[in-house]
Design a protein around this motif. Structure first.
Motif, short mmCIF file in Angstrom:
data_model
loop_
_atom_site.label_atom_id
_atom_site.label_comp_id
_atom_site.label_asym_id
_atom_site.label_seq_id
_atom_site.Cartn_x
_atom_site.Cartn_y
_atom_site.Cartn_z
N LEU A 16 0.96 -1.21 0.06
CA LEU A 16 0.01 0.19 0.01
C LEU A 16 0.90 1.30 0.20
O LEU A 16 0.68 2.16 -0.75
CB LEU A 16 -0.85 -0.26 1.25
N HIS A 17 1.81 1.24 0.70
CA HIS A 17 2.79 2.45 0.86
C HIS A 17 3.45 2.53 -0.80
O HIS A 17 3.49 3.79 -1.16
CB HIS A 17 3.87 1.77 1.71
N VAL A 18 3.80 1.69 -1.33
CA VAL A 18 4.28 1.80 -2.77
C VAL A 18 3.21 2.37 -3.64
O VAL A 18 3.44 3.30 -4.43
CB VAL A 18 4.74 0.48 -3.59
N ALA A 19 1.78 1.94 -3.45
CA ALA A 19 0.77 2.36 -4.31
C ALA A 19 0.62 3.63 -4.08
O ALA A 19 0.33 4.69 -4.72
CB ALA A 19 -0.44 1.57 -4.16
N GLU A 20 0.71 4.16 -2.83
CA GLU A 20 0.70 5.55 -2.24
C GLU A 20 1.59 6.43 -2.94
O GLU A 20 1.30 7.53 -3.14
CB GLU A 20 0.40 5.53 -0.72
N ARG A 21 3.06 5.77 -2.98
CA ARG A 21 3.81 6.76 -3.61
C ARG A 21 3.77 6.98 -4.99
O ARG A 21 4.24 7.74 -5.44
CB ARG A 21 5.34 6.25 -3.05
N MET A 22 3.17 6.12 -5.81
CA MET A 22 2.72 6.02 -7.20
C MET A 22 1.50 7.07 -7.16
O MET A 22 0.80 6.77 -8.43
CB MET A 22 2.62 4.65 -7.68
N GLU A 43 -15.01 -3.24 4.58
CA GLU A 43 -15.19 -4.54 3.63
C GLU A 43 -14.18 -4.87 3.05
O GLU A 43 -14.05 -6.02 2.69
CB GLU A 43 -16.18 -4.02 2.58
N GLY A 44 -12.87 -4.24 3.37
CA GLY A 44 -11.71 -4.38 2.70
C GLY A 44 -10.71 -3.24 2.62
O GLY A 44 -10.43 -2.32 3.27
N VAL A 45 -10.30 -3.26 1.20
CA VAL A 45 -9.31 -2.07 0.96
C VAL A 45 -9.95 -1.32 -0.30
O VAL A 45 -10.23 -1.93 -1.25
CB VAL A 45 -7.93 -2.48 0.72
N GLN A 82 -4.54 6.57 -3.46
CA GLN A 82 -5.05 6.78 -2.02
C GLN A 82 -5.40 5.29 -1.58
O GLN A 82 -6.41 4.76 -2.39
CB GLN A 82 -6.12 7.67 -1.93
N CYS A 83 -5.13 4.87 -0.52
CA CYS A 83 -5.57 3.40 -0.13
C CYS A 83 -6.14 3.64 1.14
O CYS A 83 -5.61 4.23 2.07
CB CYS A 83 -4.35 2.50 -0.03
N ILE A 84 -7.51 3.21 1.38
CA ILE A 84 -8.00 3.40 2.71
C ILE A 84 -8.59 2.12 3.06
O ILE A 84 -9.14 1.00 2.39
CB ILE A 84 -9.38 4.36 2.58
#
Ligand code: UD1
Length: 417
Positions: free
Chosen positions: A263-269, A278-280, A272-274
């Motif tokens: 998630l950290h890598v996706a956020e740096r790209m 129900e999940g992510v 927004q990950c929340i």
């Protein structure tokens, strides 16, 4: 149905349920051998590796049936630990039957295990750890014979945090004479899931989730009823599919707490990950942002199994990224087909590449060469302009229950052909 055809260019939208974890289900199924009672394993993914494991269990004399919500296994009648054929040579995780069978029968003869072609994948750590527990190995014409007059608990220090070796040691240790202290254990959530399953069958394993595990020996296990957790690698695959296409998706049941590095890598790209009930939930940027460096590492680091998907998403990022693969060599087999699709990737050495983001990829016919790399090529097809066909998808079906249906639920134009 060995190929997947994709018309790219759709930003993924919607929600998809994440299947049960392959890498958790396989050693847990092996663990059912340790008891004569019936176990019920829920949420097993319907993938070819699990079917392969079921066939192996049946060939050993287990009664196995796939029911509505899980797999029922009874191993009371297993007579001998002899394994050979495609299910063993084609599937690396068949190796975890070694520890379980030694625990149950004291002797195993198995063909040399196979698996994805991602590096040499030695098994020296498995062999040296089990030798410390009293197992004597001999090798003859592609077969390994392992026998222990008595399995003994031991103090084992793994020089490298191998997932498979950790699982084999745990499986052998629960019924061994005396306690086992394992240092340098792999901390992957799938190892923790195996420990929790064994504990629900009466094992006593302490330190779950840490690199220092204490396994009490001399246990007689009973049957267990256990639910396999959601697959963090499948969740990560669809997460990068969203990042790659600029989409917004809800990954139902995705294990947020196990996905921190991803998630950290996706956020740096730019995503927004929340964490949602129900999940992510993932809301990606229109075009992925580049990150200077991405390095794979054992858990809790960025998983090697998601390196190819991140690489694909980075092919159209705004800028360049160096990717370092520290776990397996030969894990850049997607580079050549990606170049064919228009990606700008330079191979520095066996362990690193530099990806320079281009405006867009172009649809092409490409070939899957292994499980995760194959799934990554499907992602490339989702991003590309025009039509792509990924052939040899049998590798992908080893780990993904229904990748086409899942991605269609997110709006992708994708069919198996
Ligand atoms: C498991 C996963 C796989 C994942 C990998 C790393 C399953 C079924 N597969 O594979 O999806 O990519 O963990 O997270 O769970 N090594 C040795 N000697 C050994 C064993 C391993 O040198 O005896 C090395 C390997 O070459 C590799 C590293 O240790 O460099 C990690 O491998 P390992 O964790 O054992 O991977 P697997 O258990 O095969």
């Amino acid at each position: 149905m060995d190929s997947i055809q994709i018309h790219g260019g759709v930003a993924l939208q919607g929600k998809v349920r994440i299947q049960g974890s392959k890498n958790a289900a396989l050693p847990i199924l092996a663990g059912t051998l340790l008891t004569k009672e019936t176990s019920y394993i829920r949420n097993c993914p319907k993938i070819s590796d699990v079917y392969g494991m079921i066939n192996l269990l049946k060939s050993l004399g287990c009664h196995v049936s796939w029911e509505e919500s899980g797999i029922r296994v009874n191993a009371k009648d297993i007579c001998k630990g002899e394994m050979q054929g495609e299910a063993i040579t084609g599937m690396r995780s068949s190796l975890c039957l070694l520890g379980a069978l030694l625990g149950r029968c004291g002797e195993v003869v198995m063909e040399y295990p196979g698996g994805c072609v991602i590096g040499e994948r030695p098994i020296d750590l498995h062999l040296s750890a089990l030798s410390k527990m009293g197992v004597v190995f001999t090798e003859e014409q592609g077969f390994i014979r392992a026998a222990a007059k008595q399995l003994n608990g031991a103090h084992i220090k793994l020089p490298m945090a191998s997932v498979g070796a950790t699982e084999n040691i745990i499986l052998a240790a629960v019924t061994a004479q005396g306690d086992t202290l394992l240092e340098g254990a792999a901390r992957e959530p799938e190892v923790a899931a195996l420990c929790r399953f064994l504990n629900c069958c009466g094992a006593v394993i302490e330190g779950i989730g840490s690199s220092r595990l204490r396994v009490k020996g001399n246990r007689t296990l009973h049957g267990g009823d256990f639910t396999v957790p959601a697959d963090r690698i499948v969740a990560g695959t669809y997460l990068f599919a969203a990042v790659a296409t600029g989409g917004s998706v809800l990954l139902e049941e995705a294990p947020y707490s196990q996905m921190e590095a991803v998630l950290h890598v996706a956020e740096r790209m730019g995503a927004q990950c929340i964490a949602a009930r129900e999940g992510v939930y993932v809301q990606a940027a229109k075009r992925p942002g580049a990150i200077p460096c991405l390095r794979t590492a054992p858990y809790p680091g960025f998983p090697t199994d998601l390196q190819s998907m991140a690489l694909v998403a980075l092919t159209t990022a705004k800028g360049q990224c160096r990717i370092e693969e520290t776990i397996f060599e030969n894990r850049f087999r997607v580079v050549e087909p990606l170049r064919k699709m228009g990606a700008d990737i330079q191979i520095c050495d066996a362990h690193s590449v530099i990806v320079k983001g281009v405006e867009r990829l172009h649809g092409k016919a490409v070939e899957a060469k292994e499980l995760r790399g194959g799934a990554a090529l499907v992602l490339a097809g989702l991003m590309a302009e025009g039509e792509s066909v990924v052939s040899d998808c049998k590798y992908i079906y080893r780990g993904y229950e229904n990748i086409c249906k899942d991605l269609r639920e997110l709006g992708a134009r994708i069919v198996s052909v």
